[in-house]
Design an enzyme around this catalytic site. Sequence first.
Site, PDB file in Angstrom:
ATOM      1  N   ARG A  82       0.841  -1.210   0.000  1.00 46.47           N
ATOM      2  CA  ARG A  82       0.000   0.000   0.000  1.00 46.47           C
ATOM      3  C   ARG A  82       0.868   1.249   0.000  1.00 46.47           C
ATOM      4  NH1 ARG A  82      -4.526   0.497   4.512  1.00 46.47           N
ATOM      5  NH2 ARG A  82      -2.710   1.016   5.777  1.00 46.47           N
ATOM      6  N   LYS A 185      -2.699   6.508   1.248  1.00 42.17           N
ATOM      7  CA  LYS A 185      -2.468   6.918   2.635  1.00 42.17           C
ATOM      8  C   LYS A 185      -1.480   8.084   2.621  1.00 42.17           C
ATOM      9  CE  LYS A 185      -2.157   4.745   7.172  1.00 42.17           C
ATOM     10  NZ  LYS A 185      -3.412   5.254   7.699  1.00 42.17           N
ATOM     11  N   GLU A 221     -16.320   6.231   4.499  1.00 40.29           N
ATOM     12  CA  GLU A 221     -15.643   5.665   5.677  1.00 40.29           C
ATOM     13  C   GLU A 221     -15.796   6.609   6.858  1.00 40.29           C
ATOM     14  OE1 GLU A 221     -11.463   4.907   5.052  1.00 40.29           O
ATOM     15  OE2 GLU A 221     -11.225   6.666   3.818  1.00 40.29           O
TER      16      GLU A 221
HETATM   17  N1  PLP Z   1      -9.250   4.597   6.509  1.00 40.95           N
HETATM   18  C1  PLP Z   1      -8.398   5.583   6.830  1.00 40.95           C
HETATM   19  C2  PLP Z   1      -8.661   6.945   6.308  1.00 40.95           C
HETATM   20  C3  PLP Z   1      -7.290   5.308   7.653  1.00 40.95           C
HETATM   21  O1  PLP Z   1      -6.443   6.274   8.009  1.00 40.95           O
HETATM   22  C4  PLP Z   1      -7.081   4.001   8.121  1.00 40.95           C
HETATM   23  C5  PLP Z   1      -5.921   3.686   8.952  1.00 40.95           C
HETATM   24  O2  PLP Z   1      -4.944   3.171   8.501  1.00 40.95           O
HETATM   25  C6  PLP Z   1      -7.997   3.001   7.747  1.00 40.95           C
HETATM   26  C7  PLP Z   1      -9.063   3.344   6.943  1.00 40.95           C
HETATM   27  C8  PLP Z   1      -7.794   1.598   8.172  1.00 40.95           C
HETATM   28  O3  PLP Z   1      -6.788   0.982   7.427  1.00 40.95           O
HETATM   29  P1  PLP Z   1      -5.929  -0.191   8.020  1.00 40.95           P
HETATM   30  O4  PLP Z   1      -6.890  -1.251   8.431  1.00 40.95           O
HETATM   31  O5  PLP Z   1      -5.070  -0.643   6.907  1.00 40.95           O
HETATM   32  O6  PLP Z   1      -5.186   0.337   9.161  1.00 40.95           O
HETATM   33  C1  COI Z   2      -3.990   3.486  11.421  1.00 44.31           C
HETATM   34  O1  COI Z   2      -5.030   2.901  11.760  1.00 44.31           O
HETATM   35  O2  COI Z   2      -2.905   2.906  11.325  1.00 44.31           O
HETATM   36  C2  COI Z   2      -3.982   4.885  11.117  1.00 44.31           C
HETATM   37  O3  COI Z   2      -3.098   5.280  10.441  1.00 44.31           O
HETATM   38  C3  COI Z   2      -5.053   5.692  11.643  1.00 44.31           C
HETATM   39  C4  COI Z   2      -4.636   7.048  12.138  1.00 44.31           C
HETATM   40  C5  COI Z   2      -3.869   7.029  13.391  1.00 44.31           C
HETATM   41  C6  COI Z   2      -4.121   7.926  11.075  1.00 44.31           C
END
Ligand code: PLP
Ligand code: COI
Length: 342
Positions: A82, A185, A221
Amino acid sequence: MELANIDWGSLGFGFMPTDYNVRCNYSNGKWGELEVHAEATMPMHISAAVLHYAQECFEGLKAFRGEDGKVRVFRIVENAKRMQSSCRGVCMPEFPIEKFEEAVLKVVRLNARFIPPYETGASLYIRPVLFGTTPLVGVKPASEYTFVVFVTPVGPYFKGGFQTTPFMLSRKYDRAAPLGTGNLKVGGNYAAGMRATVDSHDMGYSAVFYIDPKEKKYIDECGAANFFAIKGNSYITPKSDSILPSITNMSLRQIAEDLGMTVERRQIPIAELAEFDEAGACGTAAVISPIDKIVDVDENHTFQISKDGKPGKWCTKLYETLRGIQYGKVEDKHNWCTIVEF
Ligand code: PLP
Ligand code: COI
């Protein structure tokens, strides 16, 4: 090895200094060697690309100390991939997957005394970040970059951990544009969502639900987490180009399938919120945060999701299975965890 003297049980989700971070610089068209640094600061040119045009991306993953004493890092390669996708999206050189894995394992090993004990439910948050350092004023990609990965021990992201909390929904905020960077991200998305996040906290909610920026009809989201809902035996989660492809959500879809649920990935109209039995916000930081209610603050309407104020049975089962895999209590049959060798 002696653990750091920390009140692990009362950790929130914040930065705490640890011993080392691992860095890597990019110049002349290639990435250099990994470097270990003890200091948490770095000099930066006042005209660095990241400071002006937000040319950066980051990741978030966690290491867990299991009941068996082993330390597991969850889904390193997915995070590495990612980060590469984010790099492509904002014209930065991709960080190699093997180097990413090596850097993550190195920083975890070097800071082993900060990996919380099993019983506390806390974990070690791992934050890789990559940014343009070239001094520039014109809008163009940098030619030098720095990758840094640091760690910090963390507790729950939302207050209280695994319990239901209220969320709000508003059409008045977008964090991403229809063909924008919502699926990457990158820091700019979080700056774009900052006003909404602060407003939602000021109003007493855990986070804000973003609606799809094109039609303003479908759930995207919530804050820094993906959304999922349960209806009968189905795990339902939005399909949208403007949300981050959450690795937690990807894992929960697989777990849901393994538990015999039907998985639906599709658009979720706002009105459908009235039909769900359970719902949650999911992410690395959020884990699963069960949702009590979602208040549509534009329409002054409440979607009451939880009927008794407690996390529902499927949210609980999904949470326990995910945590079980991460802490080595449930079989890791999809090979999601990397066991750290010390
Ligand atoms: N959506 C956003 C905007 C986020 O910042 C995050 C955090 O990482 C997620 C979703 C969840 O992603 P992940 O499960 O890969 O941490
Ligand atoms: C995560 O869940 O890893 C995030 O990056 C969320 C937030 C702290 C930006």
